[in-house]
Design a protein around this motif. Structure first.
Motif, PDB file in Angstrom:
ATOM      1  N   PRO A 123       0.791  -1.241   0.000  1.00  0.00           N
ATOM      2  CA  PRO A 123       0.000   0.000   0.000  1.00  0.00           C
ATOM      3  C   PRO A 123       0.822   1.290   0.000  1.00  0.00           C
ATOM      4  CG  PRO A 123      -0.806  -1.539   1.654  1.00  0.00           C
ATOM      5  CD  PRO A 123       0.518  -2.033   1.191  1.00  0.00           C
ATOM      6  N   GLU A 124       2.122   1.200   0.248  1.00  0.00           N
ATOM      7  CA  GLU A 124       2.937   2.413   0.155  1.00  0.00           C
ATOM      8  C   GLU A 124       3.017   2.907  -1.294  1.00  0.00           C
ATOM      9  OE1 GLU A 124       6.573   2.006   3.123  1.00  0.00           O
ATOM     10  OE2 GLU A 124       5.831   0.046   2.483  1.00  0.00           O
ATOM     11  N   GLY A 125       2.775   1.992  -2.237  1.00  0.00           N
ATOM     12  CA  GLY A 125       2.751   2.366  -3.646  1.00  0.00           C
ATOM     13  C   GLY A 125       4.090   2.320  -4.330  1.00  0.00           C
ATOM     14  N   THR A 126       5.156   2.428  -3.589  1.00  0.00           N
ATOM     15  CA  THR A 126       6.502   2.377  -4.143  1.00  0.00           C
ATOM     16  C   THR A 126       7.459   1.979  -3.028  1.00  0.00           C
ATOM     17  OG1 THR A 126       8.157   3.590  -5.438  1.00  0.00           O
ATOM     18  CG2 THR A 126       7.070   4.792  -3.645  1.00  0.00           C
ATOM     19  N   ARG A 127       8.698   1.679  -3.396  1.00  0.00           N
ATOM     20  CA  ARG A 127       9.681   1.277  -2.387  1.00  0.00           C
ATOM     21  C   ARG A 127      10.020   2.429  -1.448  1.00  0.00           C
ATOM     22  NH1 ARG A 127      14.266   0.071  -6.182  1.00  0.00           N
ATOM     23  NH2 ARG A 127      13.021   1.505  -7.433  1.00  0.00           N
ATOM     24  N   SER A 128      10.238   2.089  -0.202  1.00  0.00           N
ATOM     25  CA  SER A 128      10.611   3.085   0.801  1.00  0.00           C
ATOM     26  C   SER A 128      11.946   3.729   0.443  1.00  0.00           C
ATOM     27  CB  SER A 128      10.712   2.421   2.179  1.00  0.00           C
ATOM     28  OG  SER A 128      11.231   3.314   3.132  1.00  0.00           O
ATOM     29  N   GLU A 129      12.054   5.014   0.696  1.00  0.00           N
ATOM     30  CA  GLU A 129      13.296   5.737   0.403  1.00  0.00           C
ATOM     31  C   GLU A 129      14.310   5.634   1.528  1.00  0.00           C
ATOM     32  OE1 GLU A 129      12.314   9.717  -0.625  1.00  0.00           O
ATOM     33  OE2 GLU A 129      11.337   9.169  -2.523  1.00  0.00           O
ATOM     34  N   ASP A 130      13.868   5.196   2.711  1.00  0.00           N
ATOM     35  CA  ASP A 130      14.795   5.108   3.845  1.00  0.00           C
ATOM     36  C   ASP A 130      14.649   3.814   4.642  1.00  0.00           C
ATOM     37  OD1 ASP A 130      12.364   5.506   5.047  1.00  0.00           O
ATOM     38  OD2 ASP A 130      12.881   7.429   5.974  1.00  0.00           O
ATOM     39  N   GLY A 131      13.838   2.896   4.153  1.00  0.00           N
ATOM     40  CA  GLY A 131      13.647   1.627   4.851  1.00  0.00           C
ATOM     41  C   GLY A 131      12.496   1.650   5.837  1.00  0.00           C
ATOM     42  N   GLU A 132      12.008   2.849   6.202  1.00  0.00           N
ATOM     43  CA  GLU A 132      10.893   2.960   7.139  1.00  0.00           C
ATOM     44  C   GLU A 132       9.569   2.808   6.399  1.00  0.00           C
ATOM     45  OE1 GLU A 132      11.288   3.168  10.443  1.00  0.00           O
ATOM     46  OE2 GLU A 132      13.453   3.042  10.064  1.00  0.00           O
TER      47      GLU A 132
END
Length: 225
Positions: A123-132
């Motif tokens: 559901p974030e829609g894309t990969r996390s930019e910082d791992g969080e």
């Protein structure tokens, strides 16, 4: 032209079964891959798997210890990549547009769930930019309102370090996956019936964050409060 088949079989396809065996060895050695609580997923019947998204590895990491196939939803641009596109179609990945969730994609996902299969969503829609874990987008709630399915939260830790954005090679970093306690279908239906979709979204994100936190502490016990 015959309509493209979207509903996967209730057992693993041969290509995934062979790949699963290979990756269990590779990931077990290179990533020191471990998972826990996979028994919380149903042995049969449909459901929605909801996970944080740290890297392109995530669908493989989630499916690696399971004996059931998962039909993941992935952005449609991946299907235009040579070799990868045909592989995704063969393994019943459902394409979805980032700009607008097409009715075709949602019909395919709903059909999968109603036929007793598992659908995986990030559901974030894309990969996390910082791992969080980033803010969840509410689009997947449309599936829940139209099906009688439980939510199965999943947390991944270490994949961001193993294959961060822009990386071309898999780094030897430990990875952990935690399968959380499900949110029962009756609870999901109650939230939707009361028009409390925002509360359901918050609850789902809270459960995924808890799983991701458990996975991170499993990697590094010093993170324990």
């Amino acid at each position: 032209m015959a309509e493209e088949k979207r509903v996967p079989p209730h057992r693993r396809m041969l290509i995934w079964l062979v790949l699963q065996w290979i990756l269990q060895v590779i990931f077990g050695i290179w990533l020191r891959y471990r998972a826990r609580h996979e028994e919380r997923l149903p042995a049969q019947g449909g459901g929605v798997l909801v996970s944080n998204h740290q890297s392109f590895l995530d669908p493989l990491l989630i499916g690696l210890p399971l004996s059931r196939p998962i039909s993941f939803m992935a952005r449609d641009s991946l299907f235009r990549i040579p070799l990868l596109g045909p592989f995704l179609r063969y393994t019943y990945v459902i394409p979805i547009s980032r700009r607008s969730a097409s009715s075709t994609s949602f019909r395919a996902a709903i059909e999968n769930i109603e036929n007793g299969n598992l659908v995986g969503i990030f559901p974030e829609g894309t990969r996390s930019e910082d791992g969080e874990v980033q803010r969840f987008k509410p689009g997947f709630l449309a599936l829940l309102k139209r099906t009688d399915a439980a939510i199965y939260p999943i947390g991944i830790a270490g994949a961001y370090q193993a294959l961060p954005r822009g990386a071309w090679f898999l780094h030897p970093r430990a990875v952990r996956v935690v399968y959380g306690e499900p949110i029962p279908a009756a609870t999901v239906k109650d939230y939707c019936a009361r028009g409390a979709e925002k509360d359901l979204l918050a609850l789902t994100q809270e459960r995924v964050i808890a799983c991701q936190r458990e996975a991170a502490v499993w990697l590094d016990p010093e993170l324990q409060d």
